[in-house]
Each structure stands twice: as structure tokens, then as C-alpha cells.
Design an enzyme around this catalytic site. Structure first.
Site, PDB file in Angstrom:
ATOM      1  N   ASN A  17       0.845  -1.200   0.000  1.00 34.44           N
ATOM      2  CA  ASN A  17       0.000   0.000   0.000  1.00 34.44           C
ATOM      3  C   ASN A  17       0.876   1.243   0.000  1.00 34.44           C
ATOM      4  OD1 ASN A  17      -2.718  -0.857  -0.037  1.00 34.44           O
ATOM      5  ND2 ASN A  17      -2.591  -1.460   2.118  1.00 34.44           N
ATOM      6  N   ASN A  18       2.184   1.040  -0.134  1.00 40.00           N
ATOM      7  CA  ASN A  18       3.111   2.164  -0.132  1.00 40.00           C
ATOM      8  C   ASN A  18       2.881   3.005  -1.396  1.00 40.00           C
ATOM      9  OD1 ASN A  18       5.473   3.668  -0.843  1.00 40.00           O
ATOM     10  ND2 ASN A  18       6.666   2.470   0.616  1.00 40.00           N
ATOM     11  N   ALA A  19       2.380   4.238  -1.176  1.00 39.64           N
ATOM     12  CA  ALA A  19       1.970   5.087  -2.299  1.00 39.64           C
ATOM     13  C   ALA A  19       3.141   5.391  -3.238  1.00 39.64           C
ATOM     14  CB  ALA A  19       1.377   6.386  -1.765  1.00 39.64           C
ATOM     15  N   ASP A  85      10.696  -6.578  -2.142  1.00 39.92           N
ATOM     16  CA  ASP A  85      11.354  -6.250  -0.891  1.00 39.92           C
ATOM     17  C   ASP A  85      12.706  -5.659  -1.255  1.00 39.92           C
ATOM     18  OD1 ASP A  85      10.801  -6.347   1.963  1.00 39.92           O
ATOM     19  OD2 ASP A  85      12.703  -7.410   2.070  1.00 39.92           O
ATOM     20  N   THR A  86      13.010  -4.533  -0.614  1.00 41.49           N
ATOM     21  CA  THR A  86      14.209  -3.789  -0.989  1.00 41.49           C
ATOM     22  C   THR A  86      15.135  -3.620   0.199  1.00 41.49           C
ATOM     23  OG1 THR A  86      13.060  -2.587  -2.739  1.00 41.49           O
ATOM     24  CG2 THR A  86      14.997  -1.513  -1.812  1.00 41.49           C
ATOM     25  N   TYR A 189      15.534   6.469   1.469  1.00 43.72           N
ATOM     26  CA  TYR A 189      16.925   6.951   1.475  1.00 43.72           C
ATOM     27  C   TYR A 189      17.252   7.770   0.223  1.00 43.72           C
ATOM     28  CZ  TYR A 189      17.488   3.432   5.186  1.00 43.72           C
ATOM     29  OH  TYR A 189      17.357   2.688   6.324  1.00 43.72           O
TER      30      TYR A 189
HETATM   31  P1  IMP Z   1      10.571  -2.501   1.463  1.00 43.45           P
HETATM   32  O1  IMP Z   1      10.863  -3.601   2.397  1.00 43.45           O
HETATM   33  O2  IMP Z   1      10.643  -2.895   0.056  1.00 43.45           O
HETATM   34  O3  IMP Z   1       9.319  -1.789   1.808  1.00 43.45           O
HETATM   35  O4  IMP Z   1      11.724  -1.419   1.626  1.00 43.45           O
HETATM   36  C1  IMP Z   1      12.391  -1.247   2.842  1.00 43.45           C
HETATM   37  C2  IMP Z   1      12.865   0.165   2.991  1.00 43.45           C
HETATM   38  O5  IMP Z   1      13.825   0.445   1.989  1.00 43.45           O
HETATM   39  C3  IMP Z   1      11.808   1.238   2.837  1.00 43.45           C
HETATM   40  O6  IMP Z   1      11.132   1.449   4.047  1.00 43.45           O
HETATM   41  C4  IMP Z   1      12.656   2.430   2.446  1.00 43.45           C
HETATM   42  O7  IMP Z   1      13.228   3.037   3.591  1.00 43.45           O
HETATM   43  C5  IMP Z   1      13.766   1.807   1.650  1.00 43.45           C
HETATM   44  N1  IMP Z   1      13.498   1.874   0.218  1.00 43.45           N
HETATM   45  C6  IMP Z   1      12.836   0.962  -0.552  1.00 43.45           C
HETATM   46  N2  IMP Z   1      12.808   1.367  -1.819  1.00 43.45           N
HETATM   47  C7  IMP Z   1      13.460   2.558  -1.858  1.00 43.45           C
HETATM   48  C8  IMP Z   1      13.726   3.474  -2.896  1.00 43.45           C
HETATM   49  O8  IMP Z   1      13.355   3.295  -4.063  1.00 43.45           O
HETATM   50  N3  IMP Z   1      14.424   4.576  -2.548  1.00 43.45           N
HETATM   51  C9  IMP Z   1      14.854   4.826  -1.276  1.00 43.45           C
HETATM   52  N4  IMP Z   1      14.596   4.014  -0.270  1.00 43.45           N
HETATM   53  C10 IMP Z   1      13.913   2.879  -0.562  1.00 43.45           C
END
Ligand code: IMP
Length: 231
Positions: A17-19, A85-86, A189
Site C-alpha cells: 500500500n506504499n503510495a 522487498d528492498t 533513502y
Molecule cells: P521494502 O521492504 O521494500 O518496503 O523497503 C524497505 C525500505 O527500503 C523502505 O522502508 C525504504 O526506507 C527503503 N526503500 C525501498 N525502496 C526505496 C527506494 O526506491 N528509494 C529509497 N529508499 C527505498
């Protein structure tokens, strides 16, 4: 990312749901493929990311939503689910924060928060995480790092022994952590991340540039190649 033509229409659920992510992913998806959010399909539960790798967490998110849709009879007739997941991996810190990227500010050593109290919203969490990155690299000249995204795609496959087919793809962009924040664009970031070949952060670069070279763009390109041969 190259634009590709699809001869089939598809409706996929993106397990988020991350806009910010939704708008990036929608801008990257080739035409003919509709991307629905968790809110769009009525999924309201919190998904706990209990895995110890990006790959595990990406799969947990995709499987949780896929099983939920199956249990609810897939009322909107979606063709599959994907989740990303990032992680940010900083060379000088041995790949940290990696799987802890989202809530790094909470991980030892805990730094004093700018407001002196728990972040109240997403923006404050992002800011606290960026402070942690700047503090961890204070006085260090080695600033190399990378963003890595793992996408898990699941579609129903009645002839498969598990009744579903699971595919994972990943995307990486190398870069450096800036010495202070620059730019207001993007999220997370982005104001600290200078992608290789540029002298500006993702927070300063236009979204079209971020969306053509980012970790997510590269993983989405790999996903698009899979979707080309799906259905
Ligand atoms: P997620 O687990 O994919 O939601 O990402 C974990 C965290 O990585 C997020 O809460 C952000 O702080 C960071 N993140 C994910 N994608 C990006 C991006 O495209 N740019 C900068 N930070 C990101």
C-alpha cells in the site's frame, strides 16, 4: 527500461500500500497490465516480514496475499500477485542495513532521534533512517553501496504440483551515500543515494530518471520479461 507491447490484458495485485512504490511500479509496468494495491482488493492485514533475507520477505508478502485471494475466491479475477522487498547494502558496513533497511534507526547502535521521540509517521521514520546512515558513515571516505530489490511473482498454475507457480527476479543499482541530504523527491533513502554515473541523488533527479535506472526498475524489467510469456 524499454517499453514493451503486450497482446494480453492482465490484472495483477501488488502486495503493497506504499503510495511511492505503487506510483513507481505503475509508471514502470507496460501498458495492458493493471496494477491493483492491497487496498483495492480489500486486504487489510499487516504482513509480518519475518524472513532473514530480502528474498524470503518478498516471498512471504506475495504468498500471504496470494493465499488470501484464493481463500476469498479471487472476486476481482486477478491473474497473479507480485511483491517486492528492498534493501540498502552499504559496503563499508559489510552490507548493512540489508534486511533491516525499513527500520534501521531502531537497530543497535541506536542513535538519538532528532525529535527525541518515536517517529510518528512514515516521513519521520525515513528521516530517522537517513540520520542513522549519515551517523554510521561519519568520517568514512568509503561511501559505496547498492539498492537491491527482489520481486516475487505468483500465478495460479493448476497443473503444477503446488497449484501455483512462483518466480523471483532481482534488480540492483550501485551508488554512493552522499555526505548530507539533497533533494525532496522520491522516498526513503533517496535524498542520500547518488546512483553510479550521476552527481545528484535520487531525491534530486527527476522521477523519470530514477524510474529508468533504479533497483526497482531493473527488477520490474525482469518481471515484465516473464509476463511477456505468461498467460
Ligand atoms: P521494502 O521492504 O521494500 O518496503 O523497503 C524497505 C525500505 O527500503 C523502505 O522502508 C525504504 O526506507 C527503503 N526503500 C525501498 N525502496 C526505496 C527506494 O526506491 N528509494 C529509497 N529508499 C527505498
Amino acid at each position: 527500461m524499454q517499453t514493451q507491447r503486450f497482446i494480453v490484458d492482465m490484472r495483477l495485485v501488488f502486495a503493497s500500500n506504499n503510495a511511492h512504490k505503487l506510483s513507481e511500479v505503475r509508471a514502470m509496468m507496460p501498458s495492458g497490465i493493471e496494477v491493483m494495491s492491497l487496498r483495492d482488493v480489500g486486504f487489510e492485514a499487516e504482513i509480518e516480514e519475518t524472513g532473514s533475507t530480502l528474498s524470503e520477505n518478498s516471498r512471504i508478502k506475495a504468498e500471504t496475499v496470494y493465499e488470501w485471494l484464493q481463500a476469498h475466491g479471487n472476486p476481482l479475477g486477478t491473474d497473479g500477485v507480485f511483491a517486492d522487498d528492498t534493501g540498502l547494502e552499504i559496503d563499508a558496513l559489510g552490507g548493512e542495513p540489508g534486511v533491516y533497511t525499513a527500520r534501521w534507526y531502531k537497530k543497535e547502535p541506536v542513535i538519538p532521534l532528532p525529535e527525541g521521540k518515536e517517529p510518528a509517521d512514515e516521513k519521520m521514520i525515513f528521516r530517522a533512517n537517513r540520520r542513522k546512515a549519515l551517523t554510521a558513515l561519519q568520517g568514512k571516505d568509503e561511501r559505496g553501496c547498492q539498492f537491491k530489490t527482489v520481486i516475487t511473482f505468483i500465478k495460479s498454475a493448476p497443473s503444477h504440483p503446488e497449484g501455483k507457480e512462483i518466480t523471483q527476479v532481482e534488480g540492483i543499482v550501485r551508488g554512493e551515500i552522499a555526505r548530507e541530504e539533497y533533494g525532496e523527491g522520491g522516498f526513503g533513502y533517496d535524498p542520500l543515494f547518488i546512483p553510479e554515473g550521476y552527481d545528484k541523488t535520487f531525491g534530486e533527479l527527476p522521477p523519470e530518471i530514477k524510474n529508468s535506472i533504479s533497483h526497482r526498475a531493473r527488477a520490474m524489467e525482469a518481471l515484465a520479461n516473464i509476463l511477456k510469456c505468461t498467460k
